[in-house]
Design a protein around this motif. Structure first.
Motif, PDB file in Angstrom:
ATOM      1  N   VAL A  93       0.751  -1.137  -0.180  1.00  0.00           N
ATOM      2  CA  VAL A  93      -0.119  -0.008   0.074  1.00  0.00           C
ATOM      3  C   VAL A  93       0.749   1.421   0.042  1.00  0.00           C
ATOM      4  O   VAL A  93       0.687   2.229  -0.900  1.00  0.00           O
ATOM      5  CB  VAL A  93      -1.003   0.027   1.348  1.00  0.00           C
ATOM      6  N   ILE A  94       1.827   1.222   0.773  1.00  0.00           N
ATOM      7  CA  ILE A  94       2.748   2.332   0.788  1.00  0.00           C
ATOM      8  C   ILE A  94       3.550   2.450  -0.551  1.00  0.00           C
ATOM      9  O   ILE A  94       3.416   3.767  -1.003  1.00  0.00           O
ATOM     10  CB  ILE A  94       3.818   2.032   1.694  1.00  0.00           C
ATOM     11  N   GLU A 117       2.205   1.803  -3.529  1.00  0.00           N
ATOM     12  CA  GLU A 117       1.363   2.302  -4.595  1.00  0.00           C
ATOM     13  C   GLU A 117       0.824   3.900  -4.036  1.00  0.00           C
ATOM     14  O   GLU A 117       0.869   4.387  -5.121  1.00  0.00           O
ATOM     15  CB  GLU A 117       0.082   1.225  -4.236  1.00  0.00           C
ATOM     16  N   ARG A 118       0.917   4.219  -2.867  1.00  0.00           N
ATOM     17  CA  ARG A 118       0.720   5.487  -2.426  1.00  0.00           C
ATOM     18  C   ARG A 118       1.829   6.365  -3.079  1.00  0.00           C
ATOM     19  O   ARG A 118       1.706   7.599  -3.545  1.00  0.00           O
ATOM     20  CB  ARG A 118       0.298   5.637  -1.092  1.00  0.00           C
ATOM     21  N   THR A 152       1.712   6.865  -6.526  1.00  0.00           N
ATOM     22  CA  THR A 152       0.533   7.797  -7.205  1.00  0.00           C
ATOM     23  C   THR A 152       0.953   9.226  -7.003  1.00  0.00           C
ATOM     24  O   THR A 152       0.737   9.946  -7.784  1.00  0.00           O
ATOM     25  CB  THR A 152      -0.771   7.427  -6.177  1.00  0.00           C
ATOM     26  N   ARG A 153       1.406   9.524  -5.767  1.00  0.00           N
ATOM     27  CA  ARG A 153       2.102  11.111  -5.731  1.00  0.00           C
ATOM     28  C   ARG A 153       3.111  11.235  -6.628  1.00  0.00           C
ATOM     29  O   ARG A 153       3.213  12.330  -6.965  1.00  0.00           O
ATOM     30  CB  ARG A 153       2.525  10.909  -4.269  1.00  0.00           C
ATOM     31  N   VAL A 161      -4.711  12.480  -4.931  1.00  0.00           N
ATOM     32  CA  VAL A 161      -5.227  11.750  -3.613  1.00  0.00           C
ATOM     33  C   VAL A 161      -6.131  12.178  -3.080  1.00  0.00           C
ATOM     34  O   VAL A 161      -6.249  13.563  -2.338  1.00  0.00           O
ATOM     35  CB  VAL A 161      -3.862  11.787  -3.044  1.00  0.00           C
ATOM     36  N   ASP A 198      -5.268  12.106   3.127  1.00  0.00           N
ATOM     37  CA  ASP A 198      -3.946  11.860   3.568  1.00  0.00           C
ATOM     38  C   ASP A 198      -3.746  10.564   4.517  1.00  0.00           C
ATOM     39  O   ASP A 198      -2.974  10.299   5.014  1.00  0.00           O
ATOM     40  CB  ASP A 198      -3.429  12.956   4.338  1.00  0.00           C
ATOM     41  N   TYR A 199      -4.884   9.712   4.618  1.00  0.00           N
ATOM     42  CA  TYR A 199      -5.071   8.844   5.675  1.00  0.00           C
ATOM     43  C   TYR A 199      -5.462   7.487   4.774  1.00  0.00           C
ATOM     44  O   TYR A 199      -5.892   7.415   3.873  1.00  0.00           O
ATOM     45  CB  TYR A 199      -6.215   9.001   6.571  1.00  0.00           C
ATOM     46  N   ILE A 200      -4.764   6.553   5.374  1.00  0.00           N
ATOM     47  CA  ILE A 200      -4.918   5.199   4.673  1.00  0.00           C
ATOM     48  C   ILE A 200      -5.881   4.358   5.563  1.00  0.00           C
ATOM     49  O   ILE A 200      -5.700   4.063   6.852  1.00  0.00           O
ATOM     50  CB  ILE A 200      -3.426   4.378   4.770  1.00  0.00           C
TER      51      ILE A 200
END
Length: 207
Positions: free
Chosen positions: A181-182, A184-185, A188-189, A195, A198-200
């Motif tokens: 997940v980290i 992928e985020r 994305t950035r 986005v 800011d929370y997962i």
């Protein structure tokens, strides 16, 4: 002290008090081939000598109520004719050697009031001993596979090991999902994609 007088037929005539199988006995007719080592209720310290395993004719070994430390020597598993083994009320630590399971002549075992941990060995004789043979010296200082308590029977120990393995696999899977997940985020950035938060929000099954 007078030397014991030999009476023939493999016996000595003498009087001696020994602690065998948890009982104090006065022996007045001693079989010459019956070997007893009773060093209980002294102030011995240090480790149990592994060389005791070479004394294969011992029938009774009592080292209880001393200040002995360290592990139980695996070499004691070589005492093939020992009938009584008492190591209670010392400061012994570590696990019970699996080699002791081969002591098929063992009728009495007392390892209580030490700091032992781990699994009780599997063997025909060990299944005959009651729980007080393994009672801890101070329960608060004993750890069985990281769980406070007494020594664990082999069947229960296998279950605990399996549960620990399953927990480790779940933790590894959770860490893998978190890293995914980290990544992928971060990707994305990097691509300047929008986005929304800011929370997962972690899936419930990952918690």
């Amino acid at each position: 002290m007078d030397k014991p007088s030999y009476k023939g037929d493999g016996y000595y005539q003498d009087s001696v008090v020994v602690v065998s199988k948890g009982l104090k006995l006065e022996v007045v007719r001693i079989l010459s081939l019956y070997t007893v080592i009773d060093l209980s209720n002294n102030k011995f310290e240090g480790h149990i000598p592994g060389i005791l395993g070479d004394l294969i004719a011992i029938r009774v070994l009592n080292l209880s109520h001393n200040g002995l430390q360290g592990p139980i020597p695996p070499s004691l598993g070589s005492l093939s004719v020992v009938e009584s083994l008492d190591l209670s009320f010392n400061h012994l630590s570590g696990e019970i050697p699996q080699q002791l399971a081969s002591l098929t002549s063992l009728e009495f075992l007392n390892l209580s009031h030490n700091y032992l941990q781990g699994c009780i060995p599997q063997g025909p004789q060990f299944r005959t001993f009651e729980g007080n043979s393994y009672e801890a010296r101070e329960r608060s200082e004993v750890r069985v596979l990281g769980v406070p308590g007494l020594l664990t029977a082999a069947s229960t120990c296998a279950e605990v090991l399996q549960q620990s393995k399953e927990r480790a696999l779940r933790r590894a899977k959770l860490e893998e999902d978190i890293y995914r997940v980290i990544e992928e985020r971060a990707l994305t950035r990097k691509n300047n994609e929008f986005v929304t938060s800011d929370y997962i929000y972690w899936p419930r099954e990952l918690l």
